[in-house]
Each structure stands twice: as structure tokens, then as C-alpha cells.
Design a protein around this motif. Structure first.
Motif, short mmCIF file in Angstrom:
data_model
loop_
_atom_site.label_atom_id
_atom_site.label_comp_id
_atom_site.label_asym_id
_atom_site.label_seq_id
_atom_site.Cartn_x
_atom_site.Cartn_y
_atom_site.Cartn_z
N ARG A 1 133.63 99.50 20.98
CA ARG A 1 132.80 100.71 20.89
C ARG A 1 131.86 100.83 22.09
NH1 ARG A 1 131.30 100.15 14.43
NH2 ARG A 1 133.18 101.21 13.62
N GLU B 1 132.65 96.00 17.88
CA GLU B 1 131.41 96.43 18.52
C GLU B 1 131.57 96.46 20.04
OE1 GLU B 1 128.62 97.78 17.26
OE2 GLU B 1 129.83 97.77 15.42
N SER B 2 132.26 95.47 20.57
CA SER B 2 132.50 95.44 22.02
C SER B 2 133.35 96.63 22.46
CB SER B 2 133.18 94.13 22.42
OG SER B 2 132.33 93.03 22.22
#
Length: 436
Positions: A40, A37-38
Motif C-alpha cells: 500500500r 502495508e508495504s
């Protein structure tokens, strides 16, 4: 070509981003949802100059993506790189290959197309054989070959190293795998980067042998530095004098507090264990490991001597400038600063420190050290200033300001980045490594 990179740590992320920049379609796969997620969101899990920009531009171009789903990530990939960690195994020093083998098993459970599986992680000799066995036991109805492709990336200069390599080593005896790997590296090969094909076992050993040899050079010049101090010679002159010999070369002949980082400590230890298993002991590497370990603590004693000795040092304050094992990284693994700080704390010395990138990772490793917002805050009230890592920010300190802020004008330069005469002319008691 579609490439899957399993593992989005230092090697996987840098390699994946560079492959994407060459025009390949790259999917980086990692089991850590927070990391994906980071990534992205454009937040890098490591500090490496230029990496955030490289990742961002290739994500925007649609060539680089991230996922936690291995089956999705490897679908249609012609080359699947295994780039997970191989840390030293607790208890015996062997490389922990559990992550590599777990990935191989998961590939065997999910692969639905022909692919070359490539070990990018640093692995001992014979690891590719075991990966191949795991994949064969999966009885997949597709064509599979296993190759070795070690990385030779320097932290802080990894992107440049990947795009302008001294050599590209690929270990395989399979003609089809050679064709696929040639296509993977075609952009570099067209620029005349040497592409060396070897057997898989030779490729696996090349990585360990290279790192061990560089560790030998570092340790050798550090021992020469100690001798220089005793006989009144200058190790920098000695280094230049021997480095001008084409058979020796000047790189890795800079005296300092010892090597650290993610590669040299664990790779030299893993090589020792492999050599022991095969009853082919590597005595030189064994000595290097012992000498390097003792040197880090010895640098702490050097600082204590600059404070006036063990009795005088107790209760004094030292400012440590630099904590990471080298500049342009936030990597604290086996950094000399850890052993130095511990030696100082054991002697009753109070330590304040500043590092441009490494303090967050350093905090849990150095609970006895007071982290400061900048170099001059660390220096204020110090009885000695110690340069541990040669960050550019420390190469041109305002020495007049340092002398004003410090309690005592004592500078211990463990990286030899200052001219002794200039520093002493400013009124400092100055000591360095391997210089009288």
C-alpha cells in the motif's frame, strides 16, 4: 471484471498488476499484514524491473488494491486465482500443497457469489481435483468451477512475459469456466496471443514438463561444455550450431554453472516424485537433477584450480561478482553461488562478493562471505575474480582497473561474457566454461 489474487508473492503480484493494467479490477490478498502495508505504501517485496511503477500506476487509477481479508477480497470476484507458494516439502521433495488447500478451504467458508477458482500456483497433477473436492464439501449455494492456469514468467522479464506470452494455457472442461477465462484474458487474445484450452490435468502437467525440458537443455549444454574443454572445441560455437536447427532452438543453450531459482529445482524434483507415485519414472529428468547439483560444486573446484590447486588456494582471496541465480532479480533460491561459495570456504579460501540486488537475501545463506558495496571493492586484493551472474554491470568492467586492484590477474568467467583473446591481451590468466 473483478479478479481476486490470493497470494501477493512473485506470481500473484506480477499477475495481479498486469491484470489491473488490462483494465480489470484486481484485489491482491495476503495473510502477511506487513507485506500488505508495504504494498500500500508502494514498497515491493521483490525486485522485478518495472513492477513498482506498474503497481503504483494501477493503484493510483483505482484498479489495484491490497487486503489481508480474504472474504472482503473475493466478494464479487468472477475469477479467484490461487497464487500461493508450493515449495518442496521437507523430507521427500514433493510439492507442499498445504497453502493451496488452506486457501481453498477459506474460499469455501467465505464465497457468496458464482466464481471460477483458478490454480495459478505450480501444482502437481491432480491438485485441481482436490481443490474441487474441498469446495464441493463446503456445500456452497453458488456456482463454482475449478480451472488450472499455470504461469510462465521469467524472473527479470516477468511483465513482458505476461503481456506478450508465447501461450496462455487454461485447463478446464467446464464451458462456463472457459467463457470466464476467455474474458479474463480477452485483452491478450485480441492481440493474437495463443489461448490453449486443455483438460485440467494436462494443464497442470504442461507447466512441469516445460520447466523440466528447459532444465534438460541447460544441463545438456553444460555437459557439452565439459566435453568441449577436453577436446579443444568452443561451446559457444557448438551452441550456435545446434541452436540454428529449428527443431532445437537457441534458447537455454548457454553454458554456465548450472540452473537455480524458484522454479527449475523444485519443479524437476516434484515431477520426479509424481512420476514415482504413478510408476512412470522419468530417468532423463532424474539424471538432470543429479548432474545439475554436482555441477554447482564443480564450479567451485574450477575456481580452486585457477588459484593453483587445493594446496595453493588456502588463505587466498576470491572476488565473486554476482550472487543471484540470474540477473535482474534478487532471488537467491538454489543459486549456484551458494554451492560455489561453500566449496571455496571449505578449501580455506576467503570470499568477498558483490551483487546489485541480492546481497541482503544472500547474507544469511552465506555467512562465510564478506559482502562489499561495489564490484571494485570486492576485487581489491583478490587473487582471482569470478563472474557468477551475468549482470550487465559486469559485462564492461574496466579491466585495467581490475588488474591494478587485484592481487593477481586471474579472471574466471562462469558465464562466458568476455572475449578470451581481449582479456588475455590485458595480461589476465583467463578461464571460462566450455572454451579452450
Amino acid at each position: 471484471m473483478k479478479i481476486a489474487m490470493v497470494g501477493s508473492g512473485y506470481v500473484g503480484l506480477v499477475s495481479g498488476a498486469c491484470f489491473a493494467d488490462f483494465g480489470h479490477e484486481v484485489v491482491c490478498i495476503d495473510k502477511d499484514p506487513a507485506k500488505i502495508e508495504s504494498l500500500r505504501a508502494g514498497v515491493m517485496p521483490i525486485y522485478e524491473p518495472g513492477l513498482a511503477e506498474l503497481v503504483g500506476s494501477n493503484v493510483k487509477a483505482g484498479r489495484l488494491s491490497f487486503t489481508t481479508d480474504l472474504a472482503e477480497g473475493i466478494a464479487g470476484a468472477a475469477a479467484i486465482f490461487i497464487a500461493v507458494g508450493t515449495p518442496s516439502r521437507r523430507g521427500d521433495g514433493h510439492a507442499d500443497l498445504s497453502y493451496v488447500y488452506a486457501v481453498a478451504e477459506e474460499i469455501g467458508q467465505n464465497l457468496k457469489n458464482d466464481a471460477v477458482v483458478v490454480t495459478k500456483s505450480t501444482v502437481p497433477v491432480g491438485t485441481g481435483d482436490e481443490v474441487e473436492r474441498i469446495l464441493k464439501e463446503a456445500n456452497l449455494p453458488v456456482r463454482i468451477a475449478v480451472a488450472s492456469n499455470p504461469e510462465f514468467l521469467r524472473e527479470g522479464a516477468a511483465i513482458g512475459d505476461f503481456k506478450h506470452p508465447d501461450r496462455i494455457v487454461v485447463g478446464t472442461d467446464d464451458d462456463w469456466a472457459r467463457q470466464v477465462m476467455s474474458e479474463v484474458y480477452r485483452p491478450l487474445f485480441l492481440n493474437k496471443s495463443p489461448l490453449l484450452f486443455t483438460s485440467r490435468r494436462s494443464s497442470e502437467l504442461i507447466k512441469y514438463a516445460a520447466n523440466a525440458f528447459l532444465a534438460v537443455k541447460i544441463t545438456f549444454i553444460n555437459e557439452m561444455a565439459d566435453l568441449c574443454e577436453k577436446v579443444g572445441a568452443d561451446v559457444q560455437d557448438v551452441s550456435r550450431g545446434i541452436g540454428m536447427d529449428g527443431r532445437i532452438g537457441s534458447k537455454f543453450l548457454h553454458a554456465g554453472p548450472g540452473y537455480g531459482g524458484s522454479c527449475f529445482p523444485k519443479d524437476t524434483l516434484a515431477l520426479l516424485k509424481t512420476a514415482e507415485d504413478y510408476e512412470a519414472p522419468t530417468r532423463i529428468v532424474e539424471a538432470v537433477v543429479k548432474v545439475n547439483d554436482s555441477r554447482k560444486r564443480a564450479m567451485g573446484r574450477k575456481v580452486i584450480e585457477a588459484l593453483g590447486g587445493i594446496d595453493a588456494a588456502r588463505g587466498k582471496k576470491v572476488a565473486m561478482l554476482g550472487l543471484t541465480f540470474k540477473p535482474n532479480t534478487d532471488d537467491m533460491r538454489d543459486s549456484p553461488s551458494i554451492a560455489i561459495a561453500m566449496a571455496l570456504a571449505d578449501a580455506g579460501v576467503n570470499v568477498a562478493a558483490y551483487d546489485p540486488e541480492g546481497m541482503e537475501l544472500a547474507k544469511p545463506l552465506m555467512p562465510e562471505v564478506a559482502m562489499q558495496p561495489n564490484a571494485y571493492a570486492a576485487i581489491e586484493g583478490a587473487d582471482a575474480v569470478v563472474i557468477v551472474t551475468e549482470w550487465d554491470a559486469f559485462r564492461a568492467l574496466d579491466l585495467d582497473k581490475v588488474r591494478k586492484l587485484a592481487k593477481a590477474p586471474v579472471l574466471v568467467d562462469l558465464r562466458n561474457i568476455y572475449d578470451p583473446a581481449e582479456v588475455r591481451a590485458k595480461g589476465f590468466a583467463y578461464s571460462s566454461v566450455g572454451r579452450a
